[in-house]
Design an enzyme around this catalytic site. Structure first.
Site, PDB file in Angstrom:
ATOM      1  N   LYS A 161       0.852  -1.206   0.000  1.00 25.44           N
ATOM      2  CA  LYS A 161       0.000   0.000   0.000  1.00 25.44           C
ATOM      3  C   LYS A 161       0.880   1.245   0.000  1.00 25.44           C
ATOM      4  CE  LYS A 161      -0.280  -0.078   5.021  1.00 25.44           C
ATOM      5  NZ  LYS A 161      -1.031   0.333   6.185  1.00 25.44           N
ATOM      6  N   ARG A 191     -10.347  -0.034  15.243  1.00 25.38           N
ATOM      7  CA  ARG A 191     -10.261   0.740  13.998  1.00 25.38           C
ATOM      8  C   ARG A 191     -11.229   0.072  13.023  1.00 25.38           C
ATOM      9  NH1 ARG A 191      -4.339   1.715  11.384  1.00 25.38           N
ATOM     10  NH2 ARG A 191      -4.922  -0.182  10.298  1.00 25.38           N
ATOM     11  N   MET A 211      10.792  24.222   2.057  1.00 26.47           N
ATOM     12  CA  MET A 211       9.979  23.390   1.167  1.00 26.47           C
ATOM     13  C   MET A 211      10.820  22.571   0.186  1.00 26.47           C
ATOM     14  SD  MET A 211       6.853  24.485  -1.360  1.00 26.47           S
ATOM     15  CE  MET A 211       5.854  25.213  -0.107  1.00 26.47           C
ATOM     16  N   TYR A 261      15.107  30.167   7.065  1.00 25.71           N
ATOM     17  CA  TYR A 261      13.987  30.921   7.653  1.00 25.71           C
ATOM     18  C   TYR A 261      14.050  30.960   9.173  1.00 25.71           C
ATOM     19  CZ  TYR A 261      11.725  30.392   3.064  1.00 25.71           C
ATOM     20  OH  TYR A 261      11.430  30.423   1.741  1.00 25.71           O
TER      21      TYR A 261
HETATM   22  C1  LIG Z   1      -4.107  -4.150   7.778  1.00 28.16           C
HETATM   23  C2  LIG Z   1      -2.621  -4.070   7.707  1.00 28.16           C
HETATM   24  N1  LIG Z   1      -1.906  -5.203   7.684  1.00 28.16           N
HETATM   25  C3  LIG Z   1      -0.559  -5.186   7.635  1.00 28.16           C
HETATM   26  C4  LIG Z   1       0.135  -3.998   7.609  1.00 28.16           C
HETATM   27  C5  LIG Z   1       1.628  -4.020   7.570  1.00 28.16           C
HETATM   28  O1  LIG Z   1       2.159  -3.522   8.747  1.00 28.16           O
HETATM   29  P1  LIG Z   1       3.724  -3.437   8.935  1.00 28.16           P
HETATM   30  O2  LIG Z   1       4.199  -2.376   8.010  1.00 28.16           O
HETATM   31  O3  LIG Z   1       3.919  -3.077  10.369  1.00 28.16           O
HETATM   32  O4  LIG Z   1       4.252  -4.776   8.582  1.00 28.16           O
HETATM   33  C6  LIG Z   1      -0.582  -2.790   7.658  1.00 28.16           C
HETATM   34  C7  LIG Z   1       0.131  -1.518   7.673  1.00 28.16           C
HETATM   35  O5  LIG Z   1      -0.084  -0.657   8.477  1.00 28.16           O
HETATM   36  C8  LIG Z   1      -2.001  -2.828   7.693  1.00 28.16           C
HETATM   37  O6  LIG Z   1      -2.719  -1.699   7.709  1.00 28.16           O
END
Ligand SMILES: Cc1ncc(COP(=O)(O)O)c(C=O)c1O
Length: 385
Positions: A42, A140, A319, A271
């Site tokens: 992701k 969550r 920046m 700055y």
């Molecule tokens: C649902 C879920 N599984 C697994 C992971 C992977 O976590 P990590 O990067 O600590 O291995 C994440 C990342 O936050 C996640 O949101």
């Protein structure tokens, strides 16, 4: 080819060592021998580039690919990434049908999502692969234990879906011994047992992220979902550094020094003039700033290897640029400034930047912006040991 032997053409670059990523995947698989591994890619593989990282992880034996959003998963499919894939962050009206048609497992945390996926599967004339997510205590996403029987029975009653997985996520796996870990594992056992008794036969049950993969074998079940450790960054300082964990940082961030100049004593820098030169000195300009993801919060603290020494950002990180005090050392425009890398050549690590910015390594790499080109090295797995 190593990070240090090639000079970066242009302002800055993030070199991504896919050989290191493959080695990390193999290390993590060795930590979880009874389980499959899901490569979590992701957020553009935590800033490393989702497509090349997914491919490299698969080459090293990752059976699954995981993303947060369905759009991330669909983009991977469009780029030709095959194999088991799952995405978990859905909102009403999401691309359920596209995901089903692309053979992506979709996570379902509540009955609203089940209704949408059932409708989409009917429209597609296909059976959707769904994974039911339990909130075992993270608070969550996921289905609360009280709502679980309704969700399980509704999924079982829908011929348009097959439940392929039962899963959850840990709140405090990066704090070994935290009481919530055992509590969540126990709730997970109960919730999966309930679903299985009701008639679900999942292909995979999973709850472990990187820290749990590294420290908690009883959490591995059928699959571990690893993100940060795969990118060679320790999930938390308490668990040790990447090196101590047998992991190799994948990203090396460097820039070409844009300017080196003499300034007199008492010269304010950047700055707000939070840094003032103590004596006549040379300043070096590093052309990376918070627009590139360099945390402004690390102003006055962020480390960078330049001219053979690690120096700290002098004054505010702006920046697009920040300044280092070269203290009279000879550095030329075009010399390389390395913000972080594996540490082999004395350069800081992303973990050092996390400390300097009072944050976590995850945020350091994930925030490196699109203005910084990613350059892939060690792309070919044939040379792996
Ligand atoms: C649902 C879920 N599984 C697994 C992971 C992977 O976590 P990590 O990067 O600590 O291995 C994440 C990342 O936050 C996640 O949101």
């Amino acid at each position: 080819m190593t990070a240090m032997t090639q000079y970066p053409a242009g302002r800055a670059r993030a070199e991504i060592d896919l050989g290191a990523l493959r080695a990390n995947v193999r290390t993590l698989r060795a930590c979880s021998p009874g389980a499959q591994l899901m490569a979590v890619v992701k957020a553009d593989a935590y800033g490393h580039g989702a497509v090349p990282c997914a491919r490299a992880a698969q080459e090293a034996g990752a059976a699954w690919i995981g993303t947060a959003t369905p759009h991330e998963a669909l983009a991977l499919r469009a780029a030709g990434i095959g194999g088991p894939m799952m995405c978990w962050l859905w909102t009403p009206g999401g691309p359920w049908r596209e995901a089903i048609e692309a053979d992506i497992d979709v996570s379902v945390s509540g009955t609203w999502a089940l209704r949408e996926v059932v409708e989409a599967a009917r429209g597609a004339g296909l059976t959707a692969r769904i994974q039911l997510k339990a909130d075992t205590g993270l608070g969550r996403n996921g289905c609360q234990p009280a709502d679980w029987p309704e969700l399980v029975h509704a999924a079982l009653a829908a011929p348009e879906v097959t439940v392929t997985g039962l899963w959850s996520h840990l709140a405090c796996a990066d704090e070994p011994g935290h009481p919530s870990i055992a509590a969540q594992l126990s709730v997970f056992q109960e919730m999966t047992a309930f679903a299985e008794k009701a008639g679900i036969t999942p292909e995979v049950r999973h709850i472990a992220n990187s820290p749990a993969t590294l420290t908690l074998p009883e959490s591995h079940f059928d699959l571990v979902r690893t993100g940060i450790a795969m990118y060679g960054i320790s999930p938390a300082p308490e668990l040790g550094t990447a090196r101590e964990l047998g992991l190799r940082p994948v990203m090396t961030l460097s820039a070409s020094v844009a300017l080196a100049k003499q300034v007199p004593a008492g010269h304010g820098v950047s700055y707000g003039h939070h840094y003032v030169t103590k004596s006549e000195t040379t300043l070096g300009l590093v052309p990376l700033g918070y627009a590139d993801g360099i945390p402004r919060h690390a102003s006055g603290r962020g480390p960078v290897l330049v001219g053979g020494k690690v120096r700290t950002a002098a004054g505010r990180i702006a920046m697009d640029q920040f300044v280092v005090d070269l203290e009279g050392d000879r550095v030329e425009p075009g010399d390389r400034a390395v913000l972080f890398g594996p540490g082999d050549h004395g350069e800081p690590t992303a973990e050092d930047w996390a400390r300097a910015a009072d944050t976590i390594g995850y945020e350091i790499v994930t925030r490196i912006g699109s203005r910084v080109p990613r350059v892939y090295v060690n792309e070919c797995s044939d040379d792996d040991e």
